[in-house]
Design a protein around this motif. Structure first.
Motif, short mmCIF file in Angstrom:
data_model
loop_
_atom_site.label_atom_id
_atom_site.label_comp_id
_atom_site.label_asym_id
_atom_site.label_seq_id
_atom_site.Cartn_x
_atom_site.Cartn_y
_atom_site.Cartn_z
N ASN A 156 -35.86 -75.65 -96.28
CA ASN A 156 -35.10 -75.03 -97.37
C ASN A 156 -35.84 -73.76 -97.79
N GLY A 157 -35.15 -72.93 -98.53
CA GLY A 157 -35.79 -71.71 -99.01
C GLY A 157 -35.31 -70.49 -98.26
N PRO A 158 -35.19 -69.35 -98.96
CA PRO A 158 -34.66 -68.13 -98.35
C PRO A 158 -35.68 -67.34 -97.54
N GLY A 159 -36.97 -67.59 -97.72
CA GLY A 159 -37.99 -66.80 -97.06
C GLY A 159 -38.31 -67.27 -95.65
N SER A 160 -38.86 -66.37 -94.85
CA SER A 160 -39.28 -66.69 -93.48
C SER A 160 -40.79 -66.85 -93.42
N VAL A 161 -41.26 -67.57 -92.42
CA VAL A 161 -42.71 -67.73 -92.26
C VAL A 161 -43.35 -66.39 -91.93
N GLU A 162 -42.63 -65.52 -91.25
CA GLU A 162 -43.16 -64.21 -90.91
C GLU A 162 -43.45 -63.40 -92.18
N SER A 163 -42.50 -63.41 -93.12
CA SER A 163 -42.68 -62.69 -94.37
C SER A 163 -43.80 -63.32 -95.20
N ALA A 164 -43.83 -64.65 -95.23
CA ALA A 164 -44.85 -65.36 -96.00
C ALA A 164 -46.25 -65.04 -95.49
N ALA A 165 -46.43 -65.10 -94.18
CA ALA A 165 -47.74 -64.82 -93.58
C ALA A 165 -48.14 -63.37 -93.81
N SER A 166 -47.20 -62.46 -93.65
CA SER A 166 -47.48 -61.05 -93.86
C SER A 166 -47.94 -60.78 -95.29
N PHE A 167 -47.33 -61.47 -96.25
CA PHE A 167 -47.70 -61.30 -97.65
C PHE A 167 -49.11 -61.82 -97.91
N ILE A 168 -49.42 -62.97 -97.33
CA ILE A 168 -50.78 -63.53 -97.46
C ILE A 168 -51.81 -62.55 -96.91
N ILE A 169 -51.53 -62.02 -95.74
CA ILE A 169 -52.47 -61.11 -95.09
C ILE A 169 -52.62 -59.82 -95.88
N LYS A 170 -51.52 -59.32 -96.42
CA LYS A 170 -51.56 -58.08 -97.22
C LYS A 170 -52.55 -58.20 -98.37
N HIS A 171 -52.59 -59.36 -99.00
CA HIS A 171 -53.46 -59.54 -100.16
C HIS A 171 -54.77 -60.23 -99.81
N THR A 172 -55.04 -60.38 -98.51
CA THR A 172 -56.31 -60.93 -98.06
C THR A 172 -57.16 -59.86 -97.39
N LEU A 173 -56.57 -59.08 -96.51
CA LEU A 173 -57.30 -58.01 -95.83
C LEU A 173 -57.31 -56.76 -96.73
N THR A 174 -58.05 -56.87 -97.82
CA THR A 174 -58.06 -55.81 -98.82
C THR A 174 -59.36 -55.00 -98.75
N ASP A 175 -59.32 -53.81 -99.33
CA ASP A 175 -60.52 -52.96 -99.31
C ASP A 175 -61.43 -53.29 -100.50
N ASP A 176 -62.53 -52.57 -100.58
CA ASP A 176 -63.54 -52.86 -101.59
C ASP A 176 -63.06 -52.58 -103.01
N ASN A 177 -62.03 -51.76 -103.15
CA ASN A 177 -61.54 -51.40 -104.47
C ASN A 177 -60.39 -52.30 -104.95
N ALA A 178 -60.03 -53.26 -104.14
CA ALA A 178 -58.92 -54.15 -104.49
C ALA A 178 -59.31 -55.07 -105.64
N PRO A 179 -58.33 -55.52 -106.39
CA PRO A 179 -58.64 -56.43 -107.51
C PRO A 179 -59.02 -57.83 -107.05
#
Length: 245
Positions: free
Chosen positions: A204-227
């Motif tokens: 169930n749910g409207p989201g795809s695993v591809e989008s979910a994983a991409s979002f996780i990675i976006k906020h994990t592979l961050t630079d030194d200035n990230a919050p």
């Protein structure tokens, strides 16, 4: 090459996250409670051309299993750059506050909350050896107390006494963890991949695993200035995706 451990990665969002991180050139330890299932997942990825992935047995509710996994990674790499605490269970449904089984609530917390703490504390010394350590705790929108208190929220009526509260507790722990590590180069955040169609929820749910994983990675592979110490959600419709606590 940076190394990452993803717990509960033999299927669904964890599996896709392992795949996308491998494609970005990271060495991925694909964590699985059952080693055979983990090796099957790795073989599937190998057949798709991904080679820098290794299955590792880790049961987040078992201290001996966690220590064994830690020793393997320490002996092979000497450090860990990224920890993604992805393993989680839904528990037996329904989960009412008035009649829900206390044993069921304990089981859910054992994996979703205490398991994360045990894994994090066990791997902390290896993460401290990294130049840019990252800890991403995978949460849910159902962990937001602010949203759960808002009758206009689209998931307002999705209430339970085990899963959501276990994620609220995880969110609270992450705030404290990020604070304690604030003077070090750590970035520690909770990330909600959004309401995603997976085996976890009967697809169930409207989201795809591809989008979910991409979002996780976006906020994990961050630079030194990230919050650090933030709550990101793929269901929040703005450029940053910060969720209210």
């Amino acid at each position: 090459m940076k190394t990452v451990l993803i717990t509960g990665a033999n299927r669904s969002i964890g599996f896709e996250t392992a795949k996308q991180l491998s494609a970005k050139g990271l060495f991925v330890y694909l964590g699985s409670r059952n080693l055979e299932n983990g090796e099957k997942a790795v073989n599937e990825l190998n057949q798709q051309g991904f080679q820098n992935i290794k299955a590792i047995e880790i049961d987040v509710t078992n201290s001996e299993s966690i220590l064994k996994a830690k020793n393997i990674i320490e002996n092979e790499n000497g450090r860990l750059d990224i920890l993604i605490n992805n393993a989680g269970i839904l528990g037996i449904i329904p989960q009412t506050a008035t009649e829900g089984s206390v044993e069921n609530i304990r089981d859910v917390f054992e994996t979703n909350f205490f398991g994360v703490i045990n894994v994090t504390q066990s791997f902390l010394d290896l993460l401290k050896k990294s130049d840019s350590p990252r800890i991403s705790n995978i949460t849910s929108g159902l962990g937001s107390l602010t949203l759960h208190s808002d009758p206009t929220w689209k998931y307002y009526h999705v209430k339970n006494a085990a899963y959501g509260p276990s994620k609220s507790a995880l969110n609270a722990y992450t705030i404290v963890l990020a604070y304690e590590l604030r003077e070090l180069p750590f970035k520690v955040n909770v990330i909600d991949p959004g309401y995603t169609a997976t085996d976890f929820n009967g697809h169930n749910g409207p989201g795809s695993v591809e989008s979910a994983a991409s979002f996780i990675i976006k906020h994990t592979l961050t630079d030194d200035n990230a919050p650090t110490g933030k709550y990101y959600s793929n269901d929040i419709e703005d450029k940053i995706g910060i969720s209210p606590w």
